[in-house]
Design a protein around this motif. Structure first.
Motif, short mmCIF file in Angstrom:
data_model
loop_
_atom_site.label_atom_id
_atom_site.label_comp_id
_atom_site.label_asym_id
_atom_site.label_seq_id
_atom_site.Cartn_x
_atom_site.Cartn_y
_atom_site.Cartn_z
N PRO A 127 0.83 -1.22 0.00
CA PRO A 127 0.00 0.00 0.00
C PRO A 127 0.86 1.26 0.00
O PRO A 127 1.99 1.26 0.45
N ILE A 128 0.31 2.35 -0.53
CA ILE A 128 1.01 3.64 -0.57
C ILE A 128 0.21 4.62 0.29
O ILE A 128 -1.01 4.65 0.24
N ARG A 129 0.93 5.43 1.11
CA ARG A 129 0.26 6.39 1.98
C ARG A 129 -0.45 7.48 1.19
O ARG A 129 0.01 7.91 0.15
N THR A 130 -1.57 7.97 1.74
CA THR A 130 -2.32 9.04 1.10
C THR A 130 -1.42 10.26 0.89
O THR A 130 -1.53 10.97 -0.11
N PRO B 177 -3.54 6.03 7.56
CA PRO B 177 -2.64 6.53 6.52
C PRO B 177 -2.83 5.83 5.17
O PRO B 177 -2.53 6.41 4.14
N ASN C 78 -13.53 5.32 -4.52
CA ASN C 78 -12.46 5.09 -3.53
C ASN C 78 -11.11 4.89 -4.20
O ASN C 78 -10.98 4.09 -5.11
N LEU C 79 -10.10 5.57 -3.67
CA LEU C 79 -8.73 5.28 -4.07
C LEU C 79 -8.33 3.97 -3.41
O LEU C 79 -8.53 3.79 -2.22
N GLY C 80 -7.76 3.06 -4.19
CA GLY C 80 -7.31 1.80 -3.61
C GLY C 80 -6.04 2.01 -2.82
O GLY C 80 -5.55 3.13 -2.68
N ASP C 81 -5.46 0.93 -2.29
CA ASP C 81 -4.31 1.11 -1.41
C ASP C 81 -3.02 1.44 -2.18
O ASP C 81 -2.01 1.73 -1.57
N ARG C 82 -3.05 1.40 -3.52
CA ARG C 82 -1.90 1.87 -4.31
C ARG C 82 -2.22 3.24 -4.91
O ARG C 82 -1.61 3.63 -5.92
N LEU C 83 -3.15 3.98 -4.35
CA LEU C 83 -3.52 5.31 -4.81
C LEU C 83 -4.07 5.34 -6.23
O LEU C 83 -3.95 6.32 -6.95
N ARG D 199 -5.77 4.72 3.92
CA ARG D 199 -7.17 4.82 3.48
C ARG D 199 -7.97 3.55 3.71
O ARG D 199 -8.97 3.31 3.06
N PRO E 133 -21.95 3.57 -8.41
CA PRO E 133 -21.74 3.07 -7.04
C PRO E 133 -20.54 3.74 -6.38
O PRO E 133 -19.52 3.94 -7.02
N ARG E 134 -20.67 4.07 -5.11
CA ARG E 134 -19.64 4.86 -4.45
C ARG E 134 -18.32 4.11 -4.32
O ARG E 134 -17.28 4.72 -4.13
N GLN E 135 -18.35 2.78 -4.48
CA GLN E 135 -17.10 2.03 -4.42
C GLN E 135 -16.12 2.49 -5.50
O GLN E 135 -14.92 2.36 -5.35
#
Lengths: 654, 654
Positions: A12-15, B584, A356-361, B586, A351-353
């Motif tokens: 994952p990448i931080r926001t 951090p 969403n930014l995934g965990d790799r932005l 998301r 759909p709101r999904q």
């Protein structure tokens, strides 16, 4: 599963790293322009495929019409590119057709543009990947891999998966993956055109006779003399060259600062390259007498003739880079589709999904969705570019038209505002000055003062693209465009339905009219299957939340066992009342649900809590050894109003 | 789904009707004997297939050995049938090999017998259905449906599904479905034998020369002169005729009263029919020079020759009834497998779901399981009877041997008891008299006094079947029997593993050492995604169960939104403390789980309740429009010890 995902997609990448994931102009050209530039690999061929209908009808010079048609398309391309440069400056935060149409023409137009673009993105992936695979199978003609042609659907699906994974890893890494192939393609294609022209003028006699044994005609056409309709059809087919040109305006935010200027420069470069390469390819097909064939692409044929002898290896360079750019061109859509879907989702039309930014932005859900749709399409059309093309440009030109029309309205409003300010200035200098200061950006104002010129430019763009759209529907409706003509309104209806749902939910969940938290009265029911530690834990819990309102319920499946339970209850009941319900059909669930209904009806608005004892085995396979009654009961209770379900798990060991 | 089930399977039946679902002798013969009788359709052929190895090695009289081999099998059949009659009387409540072996030889032997029988039932379904389909495809030889042979796997699967549905409807209805075909088969087969013999003696010259063009040899055999091993192999193959003979002893309870006598009579009838039909078929193959062929069964060949000319239509009667009985023979296993599985499940050696009577008073889960296993087997062996046969009889004869050995021990114990009583009688007449009275049943005692005779009968049975078992393993091990030899111990280990799990669960759930219900202290956490009616309902609920121990938790995905929430909390919090946790990456779930873990660690054994606000959409598809965060959270929390999850649903309308 989780670790497979990590291996493919990365950690994952931080926001906080969001701002760093921006593109330089060079990388952006590779990503956003790959779609538009790659279309030069098939656009000329699509023109020839229609002209072939006249050729087989006996008009041997039919193919020469490729030159005027290509010039017409190049002019259209210039108009559209100039129009989009304006959009980029007017909408620095990203002005795709969706946003421009929505802001200036209203929500419905925005949704139509959004639907068109989504359809277009899916088709871009399918067409590009299919054409890329055709470039590979063309190179196999005459080798022992000639039957690769028969496996093209699987090759297409493989490439779609490859791009999907690359994109799920994140946008910058995707850029560095794609930059080299893009520039290699531009270089080799320009070499082909340059060397092709030089060779033709040095030794014009060495051109082989055209090969007509394997001649291919566009899907849905038969032998037919040249007519206006046929020429328009060829023109419409060639307009595939324009697809992808809007990608940059949609993704201005992905550029480094100053976003607008960088994006506009990239767009100009892209348009210049596109015209050069497209016209070059058309001229070469004319000079070298190339006819469209079933098993080999036009570009492959040109390259084979041009790079003959010592330069034969360069033929493979052209085919390889063409295949690479085409397969990777699909990447444009993998940048655009998820971004647009997230815009629609934020406005509650999808759909709101998808927002969403995934965990790799990156917008992972949108990426996966695009992969599925385009995969299905490739499979349904057996990976054949010429069958996909008629579906392609309707969405593109519909969104072009809406976007340009929106820009016309935009400039008209700007003009009105400026006029208003001018009138104010006439009456009182300081007020006008204040108004100017409040705009802060003098450059911006300077640009806006040219609103009439801009309005005309975008007006010309809107009218031209609208005409082309009409030509498209006229010439391609029966060949497949009808699918898109039906699909877009359906998508718009879906957007509206989804939107209505979200509005209704928001309304129902609104706290309006409530005044603080109210006290609640309880009634607690504990379904039991006997007396064991799991049940005792549930009873203890139930007594703790509503000490004097607990009832245990037991379903009688066998009189003897029930009698034993009653006796044991004397010892363990601790004052909790036991209700035994009958079950003539040996079902556990039905009698329990009926009992709960009865309690609910007589409870006068109290909350009924069902406390479910549940033992959790230590290993997953042990679940196979136990009735999943608790699970089924939970499922059935989910749809009962005013019933709260509480699980008291009892964890087993070993 | 539910209504499809009702349509196929019928409405539920009340438990009270259980006693009425018993079988008359005629119906029972149709159901239980169909397996044994139907094996006459392929048993003779299985002998010929092995003898063919000697025939192609040049021994032209090899096929005549079918007569002595068949007689040997018939003798074995008589021994086994007499042995099983004893079992029926000794175990009137149903004495399958599992029960007899378990009671007399110990649990392990019982489990081995159980595993053998389960394997045998599955193979019965596969072999019978495959042979039935072969009868159909044989009848198509020479017609335009000759290539039906290539679709036999699909035909097999279709028939398995058909029988499955019939059985899910309930045992009596199944009986009435199957009675007519069973009796039609017996009738037509006896006609074939009778008319075949008459015809042969009336006109012995009219027999055509054997057809060797399409000669088939048993799986795993090559040309080889007659040897003892080859003869034993042929004998072992022919023993397929004995399979199914134990079915009645396993299902005595399904007969009308008096169960034992009815069952024993049915068994005798069955054995008599079986010997007549099997020997008849063997004699006819010999008289009519029948050789085993690739595309046509032996019975089909006999019937074709016997019913030539005006009686040609009767050939189709024979084939049709043979096919019907074979396909329906699988039904024997559909009565036996689920019943045995339920016995094993009641003793906690199989998942308890197999012990449940379904809503049509049949063991539905066992029926479905049998259908799946036999379907897979048919598919894996491409529906070829001769490839399935080597796997078949190992399980059958292992269970025969264990069952008979168990009966020997049974009679030995009875004898010991009688001797004990005799000695007691010698000392004091009244005591012996009392002992006799306590037995109540003089008839029973009379039978028991013959215990020595019975012991010898069952001893002979046990030894004969054990020898055949050894012959089977010796001759068929490499041809496929090894699969069963490995599978049975594996199944036994599985039974034991399952048993251990249930024992451990019972121990862990035992109330021993507990003393009444204890009071519980609470800590309540409410994860919230904002402030709306769903959240407020959850907060109200949380306050009602632990007024002073509620904490709301919010995951910060966006600083701005979080700030707004904090402000709104002033108004709505009603004294509940709000905890905001950072995220951090998301993710919603990870930070929440970490927070819950922290609370658990510091809670000193208190129960932590997670109250989850959940809104339930009015229509299922609307779930697609909402994040399934609550669902994922529930799943993750299921595996945390000492955490109770409470769902407070908020039902949406429209």
């Amino acid at each position: 599963m989780a670790s497979l995902k990590r291996l493919l997609v990365g950690s994952p990448i931080r926001t906080a790293r969001l701002a760093h994931e921006r593109l330089t102009k060079k990388t952006a050209l590779a990503i956003f322009a790959s779609d538009a530039l790659s279309s030069t690999a098939y656009a000329t061929e699509q023109i020839l495929l229609v002209l072939a209908a006249a050729y087989v009808a006996g008009q041997t010079d039919a193919f020469s019409r490729v030159i005027p048609i290509s010039i017409a398309i190049a002019i259209l391309l210039v108009i559209v590119a100039i129009s989009y440069r304006q959009t980029i400056y007017a909408y620095p935060s990203g002005g795709g057709a969706f946003i421009v149409a929505k802001e200036n023409l209203g929500t419905l137009s925005g949704l139509v543009a959004g639907a068109s673009l989504l359809v277009d993105y899916v088709l871009t992936v399918s067409v590009s990947v299919a054409a890329g695979v055709e470039a590979i199978t063309s190179a196999m003609v005459g080798t022992r891999f000639a039957d690769l042609h028969n496996h093209r659907v699987w090759l297409c699906l493989f490439f779609i998966m490859f791009i999907t994974v690359a994109n799920l890893r994140g946008v910058r890494e995707a850029g560095s993956l794609f930059a080299a192939p893009s520039y290699a393609f531009i270089f080799s294609f320009l070499c082909l055109i340059g060397y092709g022209l030089i060779r033709y003028y040095l030794s014009p006699g060495s051109i082989p006779a055209p090969n007509d044994a394997d001649l291919k005609i566009a899907e849905g056409y038969q032998a037919h003399p040249l007519s206006l309709l046929l020429l328009l059809g060829a023109f419409a087919n060639g307009c595939a060259a324009l697809t992808g040109i809007e990608a940059i305006s949609n993704g201005v935010q992905a550029f480094k600062q100053p976003e607008s200027r960088n994006a506009a420069t990239t767009l100009s470069w892209m348009a210049a390259l596109l015209i050069t390469m497209f016209l070059g390819a058309s001229v070469l097909t004319h000079l070298y007498n190339i006819h469209p064939l079933e098993h080999e692409t036009v570009i492959s044929q040109i390259a084979r003739i041009v790079f003959v002898g010592k330069l034969g290896w360069f033929y493979y360079v052209v085919q390889a880079t063409t295949a690479a750019i085409l397969v990777l061109a699909a990447n444009t859509s993998f940048a655009g589709f998820p971004r647009l879907a997230s815009l629609l989702a934020r406005d509650r039309f999808l759909p709101r999904q998808l927002a969403n930014l995934g965990d790799r932005l990156v917008f992972s859900n949108g990426i996966v969705l695009l992969a599925i749709f385009s995969g299905v399409l490739v499979w349904a059309f057996r990976g054949d570019t010429s069958r996909l093309i008629p579906l392609y440009a309707v969405g593109v030109f519909l969104s072009f038209t809406l976007s340009q029309a929106g820009m016309v309205v935009h400039w008209w409003r700007e003009g009105n505002m400026l006029r208003g300010m001018g009138q104010a200035a006439g009456r009182s200098k300081p007020a006008a000055h204040e108004a100017m200061n409040s705009m802060a950006d003098v450059e911006q104002l300077r640009r806006k003062s040219h609103w009439k010129k801009y309005l005309v430019i975008n007006g010309v763009g809107a009218i031209s693209t609208f005409i082309v759209l009409m030509v498209f529907i006229l010439t391609k409706f029966l060949h497949g465009a009808w699918i898109v003509v039906i699909l877009i309104p359906l998508l718009v209806m879906l957007f509206q339905r989804i939107h209505r749902h979200y509005l209704e939910v928001a309304q129902q969940l609104s706290t309006e009219g409530l005044a603080g938290l109210r006290p609640i009265r309880h009634e607690v029911i504990v379904p039991i299957s006997g007396i064991h530690r799991g049940v005792i834990a549930a009873l203890e819990y139930a007594k703790s939340i509503a000490p004097h309102h607990v009832t245990a319920v037991y379903v009688n499946l066998d009189d003897e066992t029930t009698q034993k339970l009653r006796e044991k209850w004397q010892e363990w009941g601790s004052g909790v009342s036991l209700v035994v319900v009958a079950s003539p059909y040996r079902s556990l669930q039905r009698p329990l649900l009926n009992y709960i209904d009865r309690v609910k009806r007589s409870s006068h608005g109290e909350v009924v809590t069902i406390v479910l004892p549940e033992f959790v085995p230590a290993r997953w396979w042990q679940n196979l050894l136990h009735n999943q009654n608790t699970l089924f009961l939970k499922g059935a209770l989910l749809f009962k109003k005013g019933v709260v379900v509480t699980n008291v798990p009892y964890h087993l060991e070993h």
